[in-house]
Enzyme design. Structure first.
Site, PDB file in Angstrom:
ATOM      1  N   TYR A 134      58.858  65.598 -69.879  1.00 55.88           N
ATOM      2  CA  TYR A 134      60.049  64.883 -69.407  1.00 55.88           C
ATOM      3  C   TYR A 134      60.904  65.784 -68.544  1.00 55.88           C
ATOM      4  CZ  TYR A 134      63.250  67.264 -72.642  1.00 55.88           C
ATOM      5  OH  TYR A 134      64.019  68.200 -73.278  1.00 55.88           O
ATOM      6  N   LEU A 145      62.539  77.755 -72.141  1.00 56.80           N
ATOM      7  CA  LEU A 145      62.309  76.850 -71.030  1.00 56.80           C
ATOM      8  C   LEU A 145      62.860  77.447 -69.738  1.00 56.80           C
ATOM      9  CD1 LEU A 145      61.300  73.879 -70.468  1.00 56.80           C
ATOM     10  CD2 LEU A 145      63.719  73.269 -70.460  1.00 56.80           C
ATOM     11  N   HIS A 191      42.873  62.500 -81.714  1.00 57.23           N
ATOM     12  CA  HIS A 191      43.602  63.643 -81.203  1.00 57.23           C
ATOM     13  C   HIS A 191      43.157  64.089 -79.817  1.00 57.23           C
ATOM     14  CE1 HIS A 191      45.098  63.855 -85.289  1.00 57.23           C
ATOM     15  NE2 HIS A 191      45.895  64.862 -84.971  1.00 57.23           N
ATOM     16  N   GLU A 227      66.902  81.317 -76.402  1.00 60.12           N
ATOM     17  CA  GLU A 227      67.636  80.219 -75.751  1.00 60.12           C
ATOM     18  C   GLU A 227      68.409  79.477 -76.828  1.00 60.12           C
ATOM     19  OE1 GLU A 227      64.950  77.429 -73.910  1.00 60.12           O
ATOM     20  OE2 GLU A 227      63.722  77.190 -75.696  1.00 60.12           O
ATOM     21  N   ARG A 282      43.751  55.793 -82.266  1.00 63.05           N
ATOM     22  CA  ARG A 282      44.460  57.050 -82.481  1.00 63.05           C
ATOM     23  C   ARG A 282      43.427  58.143 -82.717  1.00 63.05           C
ATOM     24  NH1 ARG A 282      46.392  60.585 -86.256  1.00 63.05           N
ATOM     25  NH2 ARG A 282      48.483  61.453 -85.842  1.00 63.05           N
ATOM     26  N   LYS A 312      58.108  71.734 -70.927  1.00 57.95           N
ATOM     27  CA  LYS A 312      59.158  70.770 -71.278  1.00 57.95           C
ATOM     28  C   LYS A 312      58.518  69.532 -71.910  1.00 57.95           C
ATOM     29  CE  LYS A 312      63.581  69.040 -69.502  1.00 57.95           C
ATOM     30  NZ  LYS A 312      64.459  69.873 -70.348  1.00 57.95           N
ATOM     31  N   ARG A 321      58.932  71.769 -61.863  1.00 54.78           N
ATOM     32  CA  ARG A 321      58.708  71.967 -63.296  1.00 54.78           C
ATOM     33  C   ARG A 321      57.945  70.790 -63.896  1.00 54.78           C
ATOM     34  NH1 ARG A 321      63.840  73.081 -67.062  1.00 54.78           N
ATOM     35  NH2 ARG A 321      64.167  70.865 -66.647  1.00 54.78           N
TER      36      ARG A 321
END
Length: 288
Positions: free
Chosen positions: A32, A210, A106, A186, A104, A153, A51
């Protein structure tokens, strides 16, 4: 009611739906970005796009749009949501997951299209230039309990959420993190700076933090304004004994911190270096 973007369509946010089999929902399998805009002018767009591209590549998701297309989507979201957010302080959230599978499992599935979602929300106005007008932050301090790829991110933010919740429960604004060696990395949703003897320090980029776009813009802005800055590791003691401490993020810009774990930073007031730094940032943020 604001307008969202979902897989090529603009529609009311309340009507934007994804399958519960989407891997973003099941696994947090996505990337995101949050891009601030002020009066329709985005901050750090090139950095955010770089990014986003890097993050998608790191987890092997094909970037669904080129930079021009992303810019067009952002501009349209800002335009369509301006009537609902009259302040003109609009954040745009972009979320790209690997997509929806029939089961589902992995391992990465083959031949599914990424899910692309975007929405608009009101952000705080730009930080004031006068140190007497800014909201000062108080923060907590914890050892980082997250995974070892914090430079990506990822939408898998449970670790960040738990650290941020610590701050909420302690009645403060954020939680600053340190590694097992006692080095500051951070915060749960921000990059960290300290000031000592008029020199600005921030941890160097690695897998522990990040690569913040606001951080990047700020470093260039400081250099242009002849503010001495170093990417250098520093300890908990360095943090607590700093003259000033700042946090940076897209929505907070550069926020001054006056208290860590109940201990005053410097004289407990917003410092003169912050005032110089925020002016440098505002002078450069739309150029970056």
């Amino acid at each position: 009611m604001t307008i969202a973007f979902l897989n090529g369509d603009f529609l009311p946010l309340s009507e934007a739906k994804i399958s519960p089999m989407d891997r973003g929902f099941l696994f947090g399998d996505g990337i995101y970005e949050v891009i601030p805009t002020y009066q329709a002018k985005p901050v750090g767009m090139k950095g955010h796009m770089a990014r986003l591209k890097s993050g998608l590549s790191a987890i092997s998701i094909t970037n669904p749009y080129d930079e021009t297309q992303w810019r067009d989507i952002l501009a349209t979201l800002v335009e369509k949501n301006s009537p609902y957010i009259p302040s003109g302080n609009i954040g745009i959230y972009f979320h790209v997951s690997r997509g929806t599978d029939s089961k589902r499992f992995h391992a990465f599935p083959d031949n599914i299209a990424p899910t692309v979602f975007g929405f608009a929300f009101e952000i705080a106005p730009a930080q004031p230039l006068n140190k007497h007008d800014v909201k000062a932050f108080k923060v907590a301090l914890e050892e980082d309990k997250r995974w070892q790829r914090c430079h990506i991110k990822s939408t898998s933010l449970l670790g960040n959420v738990l650290h941020f919740q610590t701050g909420v429960e302690q009645g403060v604004n954020e939680t600053i993190l340190h590694n097992s060696a006692g080095e500051i990395t951070e915060a749960s949703s921000c990059n960290v700076f300290i000031v000592k003897n008029n020199v600005v320090y921030t941890p160097p980029l690695d897998n522990q933090l990040l690569p913040g776009i606001t951080r990047s813009i700020a470093l260039e802005a400081f250099t242009r304004a002849s503010i001495e800055v170093e990417a250098s590791r520093f300890s908990i003691d360095d943090l607590l004994n700093a003259d000033e401490v700042w946090l940076s993020s897209s929505s907070k810009e550069i926020a001054p911190v006056v208290e860590v774990n109940g201990m005053a930073i410097g004289d407990g007031n917003v410092g003169d270096m912050w005032q110089k730094a925020i002016k440098a940032y505002h002078d450069y943020k739309f150029i970056a």
